[in-house]
Design a protein around this motif. Structure first.
Motif, PDB file in Angstrom:
ATOM      1  N   ILE A 266      30.876  29.047  29.790  1.00  0.00           N
ATOM      2  CA  ILE A 266      31.878  30.038  30.202  1.00  0.00           C
ATOM      3  C   ILE A 266      31.972  31.111  29.136  1.00  0.00           C
ATOM      4  O   ILE A 266      32.144  30.813  27.961  1.00  0.00           O
ATOM      5  CB  ILE A 266      33.251  29.379  30.427  1.00  0.00           C
ATOM      6  N   SER A 267      31.839  32.359  29.532  1.00  0.00           N
ATOM      7  CA  SER A 267      31.901  33.481  28.583  1.00  0.00           C
ATOM      8  C   SER A 267      32.626  34.648  29.244  1.00  0.00           C
ATOM      9  O   SER A 267      32.928  34.616  30.432  1.00  0.00           O
ATOM     10  CB  SER A 267      30.498  33.899  28.148  1.00  0.00           C
ATOM     11  N   VAL A 268      32.906  35.668  28.455  1.00  0.00           N
ATOM     12  CA  VAL A 268      33.611  36.856  28.944  1.00  0.00           C
ATOM     13  C   VAL A 268      32.615  37.780  29.636  1.00  0.00           C
ATOM     14  O   VAL A 268      31.543  38.083  29.090  1.00  0.00           O
ATOM     15  CB  VAL A 268      34.301  37.603  27.785  1.00  0.00           C
ATOM     16  N   ASP A 269      32.979  38.222  30.860  1.00  0.00           N
ATOM     17  CA  ASP A 269      32.138  39.147  31.616  1.00  0.00           C
ATOM     18  C   ASP A 269      32.514  40.585  31.253  1.00  0.00           C
ATOM     19  O   ASP A 269      33.478  41.140  31.772  1.00  0.00           O
ATOM     20  CB  ASP A 269      32.316  38.900  33.116  1.00  0.00           C
TER      21      ASP A 269
ATOM     22  N   ARG B 238      45.806  41.746  37.469  1.00  0.00           N
ATOM     23  CA  ARG B 238      45.285  43.098  37.716  1.00  0.00           C
ATOM     24  C   ARG B 238      44.750  43.237  39.134  1.00  0.00           C
ATOM     25  O   ARG B 238      44.929  44.281  39.777  1.00  0.00           O
ATOM     26  CB  ARG B 238      44.174  43.411  36.711  1.00  0.00           C
ATOM     27  N   ALA B 239      44.081  42.190  39.613  1.00  0.00           N
ATOM     28  CA  ALA B 239      43.570  42.247  40.984  1.00  0.00           C
ATOM     29  C   ALA B 239      44.720  42.336  41.982  1.00  0.00           C
ATOM     30  O   ALA B 239      44.671  43.132  42.931  1.00  0.00           O
ATOM     31  CB  ALA B 239      42.713  41.009  41.271  1.00  0.00           C
TER      32      ALA B 239
ATOM     33  N   ARG C 103      42.865  35.363  29.854  1.00  0.00           N
ATOM     34  CA  ARG C 103      42.098  36.469  30.438  1.00  0.00           C
ATOM     35  C   ARG C 103      41.967  36.335  31.955  1.00  0.00           C
ATOM     36  O   ARG C 103      42.036  37.336  32.684  1.00  0.00           O
ATOM     37  CB  ARG C 103      40.715  36.529  29.800  1.00  0.00           C
ATOM     38  N   MET C 104      41.783  35.100  32.401  1.00  0.00           N
ATOM     39  CA  MET C 104      41.719  34.900  33.851  1.00  0.00           C
ATOM     40  C   MET C 104      43.045  35.253  34.504  1.00  0.00           C
ATOM     41  O   MET C 104      43.079  35.867  35.578  1.00  0.00           O
ATOM     42  CB  MET C 104      41.340  33.451  34.148  1.00  0.00           C
TER      43      MET C 104
ATOM     44  N   ALA D 155      32.378  43.114  34.155  1.00  0.00           N
ATOM     45  CA  ALA D 155      33.539  43.044  35.047  1.00  0.00           C
ATOM     46  C   ALA D 155      34.745  43.741  34.437  1.00  0.00           C
ATOM     47  O   ALA D 155      35.483  44.451  35.114  1.00  0.00           O
ATOM     48  CB  ALA D 155      33.872  41.581  35.356  1.00  0.00           C
ATOM     49  N   LEU D 156      34.932  43.529  33.113  1.00  0.00           N
ATOM     50  CA  LEU D 156      36.049  44.225  32.452  1.00  0.00           C
ATOM     51  C   LEU D 156      35.868  45.727  32.480  1.00  0.00           C
ATOM     52  O   LEU D 156      36.814  46.490  32.735  1.00  0.00           O
ATOM     53  CB  LEU D 156      36.175  43.734  31.004  1.00  0.00           C
ATOM     54  N   ASP D 157      34.628  46.211  32.252  1.00  0.00           N
ATOM     55  CA  ASP D 157      34.367  47.658  32.324  1.00  0.00           C
ATOM     56  C   ASP D 157      34.591  48.179  33.742  1.00  0.00           C
ATOM     57  O   ASP D 157      35.139  49.275  33.943  1.00  0.00           O
ATOM     58  CB  ASP D 157      32.936  47.953  31.869  1.00  0.00           C
ATOM     59  N   ALA D 158      34.171  47.389  34.708  1.00  0.00           N
ATOM     60  CA  ALA D 158      34.382  47.814  36.106  1.00  0.00           C
ATOM     61  C   ALA D 158      35.866  47.877  36.438  1.00  0.00           C
ATOM     62  O   ALA D 158      36.332  48.806  37.114  1.00  0.00           O
ATOM     63  CB  ALA D 158      33.669  46.844  37.052  1.00  0.00           C
ATOM     64  N   GLN D 159      36.636  46.901  35.929  1.00  0.00           N
ATOM     65  CA  GLN D 159      38.082  46.941  36.153  1.00  0.00           C
ATOM     66  C   GLN D 159      38.710  48.160  35.490  1.00  0.00           C
ATOM     67  O   GLN D 159      39.583  48.819  36.066  1.00  0.00           O
ATOM     68  CB  GLN D 159      38.730  45.672  35.616  1.00  0.00           C
ATOM     69  N   LEU D 160      38.261  48.477  34.266  1.00  0.00           N
ATOM     70  CA  LEU D 160      38.794  49.664  33.581  1.00  0.00           C
ATOM     71  C   LEU D 160      38.452  50.935  34.336  1.00  0.00           C
ATOM     72  O   LEU D 160      39.297  51.825  34.519  1.00  0.00           O
ATOM     73  CB  LEU D 160      38.229  49.724  32.163  1.00  0.00           C
TER      74      LEU D 160
END
Length: 347
Positions: free
Chosen positions: A10-13, A285-286, A278-279, A16-21
């Motif tokens: 398990i790691s940080v995506d 945020r979603a 983070r999840m 996905a974070l850039d896409a959310q920003l």
């Protein structure tokens, strides 16, 4: 069995974070664009209202000028005393006529002050007033029917928007309930896993303690003093001394390994907590993004409703203005017809 973040994969995506920003910035730009549109629309509506007010004032002034002109030209004639002193007054009067045929001077077919067209003119005026009243009644009924249709349309539109808002709120509540349920299940599993890890760690510590106690009990130097231990170590053979040193080295290495394993487990728990945080943030945020999209759609529907209501109101105002102008022209013609009389012809 212990849970390891390094082995779980398990790691940080970051993508996905850039896409959310990027999506958040796009939503902010879209909201700003909607606010600017409403501001421009408010300015346009204000300009339109000012223009309509000026047109209304202009129309009122024009109507007042026409009424003043009508009163000055078609009103009661002023007295003219100079006609009484005119010696040629009888010569200037035209001969009396009946149906276009001039009569003789002494025929006495028409007397001074007599109005032969009075009944016909009154009858025509009564018919015209009746038609005008019927037209006003029809226009009033049509306007009332149009207002009822507009009110019914607005009521239906309001019910649709209310139902849509209720559906959106219900979907948001359902999503929140599902997210809360999923979070509760995840926290429950995580707590169960932590309990299992703590139990395994305690069992391991207990086994290590028991093993150390057993080693101490099995040692030949347990009850001896330091001098006796040193003497015993001196008297020990090289093989026995090497075994003791190896045992001590193994114990120290096991202790270091246990501390290292505890540190790794602490780091894994910290990473696991960070991943959970983070999840949770991503889930929130979603949900916020979904709520914003639903609110934007609701605002778009309300803006469309306002535009439709304004268009319907403008159309009704134009029709009312047209009917008012038509009725005013008919009324002006009727008043002119009523004020016109035939001049009296003397015999």
């Amino acid at each position: 069995m212990r849970f390891s973040m390094a082995k779980s994969g398990i790691s940080v995506d970051k993508q996905a974070l850039d896409a959310q920003l990027t999506e958040k910035k796009a939503i902010q730009a879209k909201l700003k664009e909607v606010d600017d549109y409403f501001a421009r629309q408010a300015l346009e509506d204000d300009k339109h209202a000012v223009f309509l007010h000026k047109e209304q004032l202009k129309e009122q002034r024009q109507r007042q000028r026409e009424i003043t002109l009508h009163q000055s030209t078609q009103g009661k004639p002023s007295t003219r005393e100079w006609d009484l002193n005119d010696p040629h007054m009888l010569r200037k009067d035209p001969l009396p006529r009946i149906e276009g045929v001039p009569c003789a001077v002494s025929s006495l077919q028409q007397f001074e002050g007599e109005d032969p067209d009075l009944m016909e003119r009154r009858r025509a005026q009564a018919q015209q007033n009746h038609r005008w009243m019927q037209q006003q009644i029809a226009e009033k009924n049509l306007k009332k029917q149009r207002e009822q249709e507009i009110d019914m349309l607005n009521h239906e539109r309001t019910e649709q928007l209310t139902h849509k808002a209720w559906s959106i709120e219900r979907s948001i509540a359902a999503n929140r309930a599902e997210a809360a349920k999923a979070t509760a299940e995840f926290n429950k599993k995580l707590a169960q896993q932590k309990r299992m890890e703590n139990t395994a760690a305690k069992e391991h510590d207990t086994m290590c303690s028991l093993q150390e106690i057993q080693n101490m009990l099995d040692s030949d130097l347990l009850n001896e003093t330091n001098s006796a231990q040193r003497q015993a170590l001196k008297t020990l053979g090289e093989e026995k001394l090497a075994d003791v040193q190896i045992t001590q080295a193994l114990q120290r290495a096991e202790k270091v390994e246990r501390k290292k394993q505890d540190r790794i487990e602490s780091l894994a728990e910290a990473r696991n907590d960070e991943q959970i945080r983070r999840m949770s943030i991503a889930l929130e945020r979603a949900r916020a993004r979904q709520r914003r999209e639903q609110m934007v759609a609701l605002g778009r529907d309300r803006r469309q409703q306002v535009e439709e209501a304004l268009a319907t109101k403008r159309k009704a105002q134009e029709e009312d203005r047209l009917h008012t102008a038509t009725g005013y022209s008919l009324s002006l013609g009727s008043s002119r017809l009523g004020g016109t009389t035939n001049s009296a012809v003397p015999t």
